[in-house]
Design a protein around this motif. Structure first.
Motif, PDB file in Angstrom:
ATOM      1  N   VAL A 121       0.838  -1.203   0.000  1.00 15.18           N
ATOM      2  CA  VAL A 121       0.000   0.000   0.000  1.00 15.18           C
ATOM      3  C   VAL A 121       0.873   1.254   0.000  1.00 15.18           C
ATOM      4  N   ASN A 122       1.950   1.248   0.764  1.00 12.08           N
ATOM      5  CA  ASN A 122       2.852   2.408   0.779  1.00 12.08           C
ATOM      6  C   ASN A 122       3.464   2.655  -0.597  1.00 12.08           C
ATOM      7  N   GLU A 123       3.841   1.588  -1.289  1.00 16.25           N
ATOM      8  CA  GLU A 123       4.394   1.733  -2.641  1.00 16.25           C
ATOM      9  C   GLU A 123       3.352   2.304  -3.598  1.00 16.25           C
ATOM     10  N   ILE A 124       2.131   1.809  -3.489  1.00 16.74           N
ATOM     11  CA  ILE A 124       1.052   2.334  -4.345  1.00 16.74           C
ATOM     12  C   ILE A 124       0.823   3.810  -4.043  1.00 16.74           C
ATOM     13  N   ASN A 125       0.805   4.158  -2.752  1.00 14.17           N
ATOM     14  CA  ASN A 125       0.606   5.559  -2.373  1.00 14.17           C
ATOM     15  C   ASN A 125       1.718   6.456  -2.915  1.00 14.17           C
ATOM     16  N   LYS A 126       2.945   5.966  -2.928  1.00 13.13           N
ATOM     17  CA  LYS A 126       4.057   6.748  -3.491  1.00 13.13           C
ATOM     18  C   LYS A 126       3.839   6.991  -4.980  1.00 13.13           C
TER      19      LYS A 126
END
Length: 109
Positions: A61-66
């Motif tokens: 999720v953090n990668e997608i948010n980035k």
């Protein structure tokens, strides 16, 4: 422990679940370090065994948010569809994890 039913367009549900999993991880690691009874804790909280998967989900999720932030920062109207697609993927990742936790808990009651 509660399985969250909510609007998956927000990160709130998943982040609450991830936070609970982080608490489980802390408890398990603390017990292991202090030679405490990890098995007893897992018997009482079977879903706690999923804390590593929760870490994977949080990282995804953090990668997608980035990626979403990078696209938004470009302020290019053409990125609108790509942002929507990424948001949809994020929602699906969070929903899938919620379903895994719910199923695991039901199987281990």
């Amino acid at each position: 422990y509660e399985i969250y039913q909510c609007d998956w367009s927000s990160d709130v549900c998943s982040s609450d679940l991830i936070t609970e999993m982080a608490q489980h991880e802390h408890e398990i690691k603390g017990r292991a370090k202090n030679e405490g009874d990890v098995d007893e804790y897992l018997d009482e909280n079977p879903e706690a065994a999923l804390y590593k998967k929760a870490n994977d989900v949080e990282n995804r999720v953090n990668e997608i948010n980035k990626k979403i932030k990078k696209l938004r920062d470009q302020k290019d109207e053409d990125n609108k569809d790509a942002i929507k697609d990424l948001e949809d993927v994020k929602v699906e990742v969070m929903k899938n994890f919620n379903d895994v936790v719910k199923e695991y808990k039901e199987e281990n009651q």
